[in-house]
Design an enzyme around this catalytic site. Structure first.
Site: not given
Ligand code: NDP
Length: 308
Positions: A223, A271
C-alpha cells in the site's frame, strides 16, 4: 438471506445474476436499491456508507470486495462487527503474475536496458542466473506465499519476512523487527506484500534501504503509505537502490508532475498488480456466505487488534 453489494456496478450485476442462479435463497441487493434495510445481514463493499449501523441496524458482518480492509476506518465500526477481506484464486494469480514479471524484469536488468535503448546505446552487462539472485518477500500471507512458490520454482534464492514465525518450503524465513536486518541483507530484490497497519506505515524508508545490499531493487505492491517516497528517490540517486517497480502510491492517482512519473529507474503502474476477478470471487463469496449461514468463521476474517 438478504445482502447488499456496494461497489463497482457491472460486477455487482454479474454477481446478482450468478447468485440468483446458484444460490436462489440469497438475495443480493445492489446499492442504493437496498430493499428493506432491517432485513440486511451482510454488506459487501469497498466503502461502506456513513452511519453504517444506522443504515443497516441488523448488520452481522462487513465483507470487503478487495484483498485488504485498510480502506475501512475500523475505529468507526462496532468493535464486535466481523470484518472480512476477499481471498480468491483469481486475485492471487494476478499478484503472482505481476510480482514474477517485476522480479524477472529487475533480475534481468530491464530498467537499465530500456534506458540504454532510449539513449541508442548497445552495451551488455554480466548476466546472473536466478540462483545467484536473492529475492526477499515482506509479508508471508496469502499473496506473499503464492508469489514465493512461483519464485522458488524459477530457481531464485528466496527469503521471507513476517510478523510471526512461518515455514515455507525452499524459503529462508525470518520474522519480527529483531530479524528484519538479517532478512534485508539477504534481499537483492525486495518485494513488499505487507498489509497497511500502524506498524507497516512508513516502513520502506531510508533506515530500511540502508540495510539492503548495495544496488538492490524494490517491488512495492503493498500500500502507498508504506513507502517514504523522498527516501526512495534519495536511495536511487545515491545508487543505494538501482531500480523500483511501484504499483501503489500515496495518494492515488499519483499527482501530475510527481517525480516518479518520469524517473528513469522507476516503473510505475496504477495499482493494477492484481484485482478481484468477478467470476472466481463470486464463488469465494458464496463459500463465505454458506460458512456464515452454518455459523462457521468466514475465510479472510480480519483480526481487529492486529489490523489485518
Ligand atoms: P495476509 O493478511 O494474508 O498476509 C499478511 C502478511 O504480512 C502476513 O504474513 C503477516 O505476518 C505479515 N505482516 C503483517 N504485519 C507485519 C509486520 N508488522 N511485520 C512483519 N510482517 C507483517 O495478506 P495478503 O497476502 O492477502 O495481502 C497482503 C497485502 O497485499 C494486502 O493487505 C494489500 O495491501 C496488498 N495487495 C495489493 C494489491 C495490488 O494490486 N497492489 C492487490 C491485493 C493486495 P504473519 O504471517 O505473522 O501474520
Amino acid at each position: 438471506m438478504h445482502i447488499v453489494y456496494k461497489s463497482e456496478a457491472t460486477r455487482g450485476a454479474h454477481w446478482q445474476r450468478w447468485l440468483a442462479q446458484h444460490a436462489p435463497d440469497i438475495q443480493l441487493h445492489i446499492w442504493p436499491d437496498i430493499g428493506d434495510p432491517e432485513q440486511v445481514e451482510l454488506l459487501v463493499a469497498w466503502q461502506p456508507p456513513e452511519n453504517l449501523m444506522r443504515t443497516f441496524p441488523n448488520l452481522k458482518a462487513l465483507l470487503s470486495v478487495g484483498a485488504g480492509a485498510d480502506q475501512f476506518d475500523l475505529t468507526q465500526l462496532p468493535p464486535d462487527l466481523p470484518v472480512v477481506r476477499m481471498i480468491e484464486p483469481g486475485l492471487t494469480q494476478g499478484m503472482v503474475e505481476y510480482v514474477t514479471f517485476a522480479v524477472l524484469g529487475l533480475h534481468r536488468d530491464m530498467p537499465r536496458y530500456f534506458q540504454q535503448q532510449r539513449a541508442e546505446q548497445w552495451q551488455t552487462h554480466p548476466i546472473r542466473t536466478a540462483s545467484q539472485r536473492r529475492v526477499g518477500v515482506m509479508g508471508l500471507g496469502e499473496l506473499g506465499q503464492a508469489c514465493l512458490k512461483q519464485l522458488v520454482s524459477l530457481g531464485f534464492d528466496c527469503a521471507g519476512w513476517s510478523r510471526t514465525p512461518r515455514g515455507i518450503s525452499g524459503v529462508r524465513c525470518w520474522h519480527g523487527s529483531d530479524q528484519l536486518g538479517d532478512f534485508l541483507a539477504h534481499s537483492d530484490i525486495l518485494v513488499c506484500l505487507l498489509p497497511l497497519t500502524d506498524s507497516t506505515r512508513g516502513l520502506l524508508n531510508k533506515q530500511l534501504f540502508a540495510q539492503l545490499p548495495d544496488g538492490a531493487a524494490l517491488v512495492q505492491v503493498g500500500r502507498g503509505p508504506q513507502l517514504h517516497e523522498a527516501d526512495l528517490l534519495a536511495a536511487l540517486a545515491s545508487g543505494k537502490l538501482s531500480a523500483a517497480v511501484i504499483d501503489v502510491t500515496d495518494p492515488e492517482p499519483l499527482p501530475a508532475g510527481h517525480p516518479f512519473w518520469q524517473h528513469p529507474a522507476i516503473w510505475l503502474t496504477p495499482h493494477i498488480a492484481s484485482a478481484t476477478q468477478t467470476d472466481s470471487a463470486v464463488a469465494a463469496l458464496l463459500d463465505n456466505l454458506r460458512r456464515y449461514q452454518r455459523g462457521e468463521p468466514m475465510v479472510g476474517l480480519i483480526d481487529r487488534n492486529r489490523g489485518y
